[in-house]
Scaffold this active site. Structure first.
Site, PDB file in Angstrom:
ATOM      1  N   ASP A 193       0.883  -1.148   0.000  1.00 40.83           N
ATOM      2  CA  ASP A 193       0.000   0.000   0.000  1.00 40.83           C
ATOM      3  C   ASP A 193       0.933   1.213   0.000  1.00 40.83           C
ATOM      4  OD1 ASP A 193      -2.069   1.803   0.131  1.00 40.83           O
ATOM      5  OD2 ASP A 193      -3.191   0.662   1.621  1.00 40.83           O
TER       6      ASP A 193
HETATM    7  C1  BGC Z   1      -4.986   3.190  -0.004  1.00 39.80           C
HETATM    8  C2  BGC Z   1      -5.033   2.209  -1.161  1.00 39.80           C
HETATM    9  C3  BGC Z   1      -4.824   2.938  -2.454  1.00 39.80           C
HETATM   10  C4  BGC Z   1      -3.510   3.711  -2.383  1.00 39.80           C
HETATM   11  C5  BGC Z   1      -3.189   4.496  -3.632  1.00 39.80           C
HETATM   12  C6  BGC Z   1      -3.744   4.061  -0.039  1.00 39.80           C
HETATM   13  O1  BGC Z   1      -3.812   5.051   0.909  1.00 39.80           O
HETATM   14  O2  BGC Z   1      -5.049   2.503   1.214  1.00 39.80           O
HETATM   15  O3  BGC Z   1      -6.256   1.518  -1.165  1.00 39.80           O
HETATM   16  O4  BGC Z   1      -4.861   2.056  -3.524  1.00 39.80           O
HETATM   17  O5  BGC Z   1      -3.563   4.626  -1.306  1.00 39.80           O
HETATM   18  O6  BGC Z   1      -4.029   5.581  -3.766  1.00 39.80           O
END
Ligand code: BGC
Length: 736
Positions: free
Chosen positions: A261
């Protein structure tokens, strides 16, 4: 002679392989292409494909013809483009996409084919937008109704989640883009998401939290998976040896890539050793990422072996080939088509759950209604462009008010009254979601707003209050959890008053999950609409006026009160000293409410229709030990006894008579959605294989379907079992 010899030598040395390297030959097997390309890469080039070079890409390598690889959120559509060095919108003009209903809404359809269509829409649009990896679906289990991202996930049940995830991924990956299933794993709350350390027993892990991911890998062949922010048993999930090396890659044989993530890596050694393949993120220079310069140093000094880097690079290259990056992935796809919008509408229609319909007040008869008042800010609010990473920039979004006006504005007098509103200063929306009502609400006091709505309700034939939550902090959003299950901005009081002024008051809830409904006895009808996407208003009007017969069923229990829910009843949430122990174990959602005999407000699997279905003729057929096929075929007849065609979700729960280890009272193991014409009957077949009977034995480190008697329960919800019959497994089977 010399020039001729030189020419011959030059020809001889220009081998076919150099003219047409294997990796550029689309007719070659993917693995051969991967190995060929890997063999040509320098250490630096290998490092370049395992970490970000902008927020949503990895670097191109022109020498080898490797294009920049793009990824994008997310789970409900292709997100607008973001600037490479900040989270601000890139302000492109070609990044509008179709906005599908939220994931929880998709789960409420209980329609696996629709999940496939949903994934396909996103896949086609991703392709058109030049994205190779799509960051979705999001499938964490709903453990607490407070989790801020429940609206993105697919509810509380592992079987339902698995089926919807598999459909979604197959639809999306069928378009030649990679899905990235997230967030692996136990990202079940947003509060403290970056630090919370989750502890749970092995059975709970295997039976509740892993099945969706396992199905994504084993059944759908998902190409990428996102390691969550939180910790699991003391180690961050994106660099967790047990989860990634042992379970995902070891036991399940995952061949795709594991990415972080955004910013979820914390340590070069753990990232390197524990199975992380791609580091993505936000802060610090991209070349200083744990899997960038520090890892390169470690390779050079011999701290890490080259095979470790090769494995990571190989997995990234494999996904590049499988997403056709060298064979024209920039071509094809389609964006914002009428077909995609029709799918968004179809999903929204099937997602709506009719929670209450006393006296058959719904559907409304458009021919008879002379005046209608629509009340509530959620009737005019747009949701698509907010909520965190799942936001989408859509070309349009049909609000509930617009949908209702389009449907009956020509024949009935439709009024709108704000009734309640979020204080302007707290609104997070950005253009183009800002709606013209914002300045006006600032000028009217909340009390006046409510009074006007109550007065308007008193003068109308019917009042429709569009209530619920939004994507602000502490509601349905990323980065924070809800604080309670209450409706904000005085809505509870408003609903009571409007209902007193007009007995024909319909409540529509836009929310990513349960809310407390102390007013439930006062209103004849309630429709749960979730976040219904860009076609939501049309879908809602279709349900309210009977063009659509509602067929959604709750993918999560609606508790009467927060403290009825397991994680809260046991005071496990939100953890102690940074550690959260899932003391409720297997008893998540309806499993808990059943075991503790707590009456929910609305049970898992519940949803009404404008018609009535009778269940009969349960037959269990089959036999054998399930090797290679179903153990039991559950068959029953569903008769539509009403005057309208409709769809019913037939649910099969399994209960073991004498479990060796304690088991939940019953568990969903099969379902089917069936369309039945008014007055007709359909036969439904739902196969159950051995996994439907099995539990995980932590001592044996495997699954056991035990020789025992089982009850097969067939119902219209988890609390409305219509048919039951016994089934005996004649022998015990162990499997992995
Ligand atoms: C989220 C993800 C997301 C990523 C990119 C993170 O903060 O938890 O679900 O895909 O950001 O935007």
């Amino acid at each position: 002679l010399a020039p001729i010899v030189a020419l011959i030598l030059a020809f001889a040395s220009a081998s076919p392989a150099q003219d047409h390297p294997v990796y550029l030959d689309a007719s070659q097997p993917v693995e051969a292409r991967v190995e060929d390309l890997l063999g040509r890469m320098t250490v630096e080039e290998k490092i370049a494909v395992i970490h970000a070079d902008t927020k949503f890409s990895t670097a191109p390598i022109p020498r080898l013809g490797i294009p920049r690889r793009w990824m994008s959120d997310g789970p409900f559509g292709v997100r607008e483009d973001i600037k490479s060095d900040s989270w601000r919108a890139a302000e492109h003009t070609d990044d509008y996409s179709t906005g599908m209903p939220c994931g929880l809404g998709l789960a409420a359809t209980w329609n696996v084919e629709l999940a496939h269509d949903y994934g396909q829409v996103i896949g086609e649009e991703a392709r058109k937008r030049g994205k190779q990896i799509m960051l979705g679906p999001a499938i964490n289990i709903q453990r607490t109704p407070l989790c801020g991202r429940n609206f993105e996930y697919m509810g509380e049940d592992p079987w339902l989640t698995s089926r919807m995830a598999v459909g979604f991924i197959q639809g999306e990956q069928g378009q030649g883009v990679a899905s990235c299933v997230k967030h692996f794993m136990a990202n079940n709350q947003e509060l403290h998401r970056g630090t919370i350390d989750v502890e749970m027993d092995e059975r709970t892990l295997r039976e509740i939290y892993l099945p969706g991911f396992r199905a994504a890998v084993r059944e759908a062949g998902v190409l990428s998976i996102m390691g969550a922010y939180n910790k699991f048993r003391g180690q961050h999930c994106a660099e967790n040896d047990y989860l990634i090396n042992k379970v995902l890659k070891g036991e399940w044989g995952f061949k795709g890539l594991v990415m972080t993530d955004w910013g979820a890596a914390h340590n070069t050694r753990e990232a390197a050793m524990n199975g992380l393949d791609l580091e993505m993120g936000t802060d610090k220079p991209f070349d200083q990422y744990y899997l960038a310069a520090p890892f390169l140093d470690g390779i050079r000094t011999g701290q890490f072996g080259m095979s470790l880097l090769d494995d990571k690079a190989r997995r990234n290259l494999r996904v590049m080939f499988l997403t056709h990056m060298f064979d024209g992935s920039a071509e094809g796809g389609s964006l914002n088509t009428p077909e995609h919008q029709a799918t968004a509408r179809a999903v929204a229609e099937e997602a709506m759950v009719l929670l209450k319909n006393q006296g058959d007040i719904l559907p409304l008869d458009a021919g008879k209604i002379k005046s209608l008042v629509v009340i509530g800010q959620n009737a005019v609010r747009k949701f698509e462009h907010s909520g965190g990473s799942s936001e989408i920039k859509t070309m349009y979004e049909v609000t509930p008010l617009e949908g209702i006006v389009t449907r009956v504005g020509g024949s009935a007098n439709v009024n709108f009254s704000m009734g309640y509103a979020q204080p302007v200063e707290n609104r997070p929306d950005r253009p183009p979601t800002a709606t013209p009502e914002m300045p006006r609400t600032a000028e009217i006091s909340p009390a006046d707003m409510a009074d006007r709505a109550v007065a308007a309700a008193g003068q109308a034939d019917v009042a429709i209050i569009v209530a619920g939550l939004n994507h602000s902090r502490h509601m349905d959003t990323e980065g924070s959890d809800r604080l309670d299950l209450k409706l904000p901005y005085g809505q509870d009081d408003l609903i009571q008053r409007v209902a007193s002024a007009n007995p024909r008051t319909i409540v529509v809830l836009i929310s990513g999950g349960a809310v407390e409904m102390d007013w439930l006895d006062r209103v004849p009808a309630v429709v749960q609409a979730w976040y219904p996407g860009m076609e939501g208003g049309n879908a809602l009007a279709g349900v309210l006026f009977g063009d659509v017969n509602p067929s959604g069923k709750l993918p999560c229990t609606f508790p009467r009160h927060l403290m009825d829910s397991p994680a809260h009843a046991l005071h496990a949430y939100p953890g102690v000293d940074g550690v959260e122990t899932y003391t409720e174990g297997l008893l998540v959602g309806y499993r808990w409410f059943d075991a503790k005999q707590i009456e929910p407000l609305f049970p898992f699997g519940f949803g009404l229709s404008y018609t009535h279905f009778d269940y009969s003729g349960l037959k269990l057929t089959g036999g054998g030990n399930g090797a290679g096929g179903p153990v039991v075929n559950v068959q029953c007849d569903i008769a539509n006894r009403g005057a309208r065609d409709g769809m019913e979700v037939v649910q099969v729960y399994v209960q073991e008579a004498n479990p060796r280890l304690p088991r939940p009272p019953k568990e969903l193991k099969g379902f089917a959605k069936v369309w039945v014409r008014a007055g007709e009957q359909e036969t439904v077949f739902i196969p159950l294989d051995l996994t439907a009977f099995a539990y995980y034995d932590p001592d044996e480190k495997g699954w056991i379907a035990q020789k025992d008697d089982y009850t097969i329960l067939v119902g219209s919800s988890s609390r409305d079992v219509r048919l039951r019959s016994n089934w005996t497994l004649p022998q015990t089977t162990h499997f992995n």
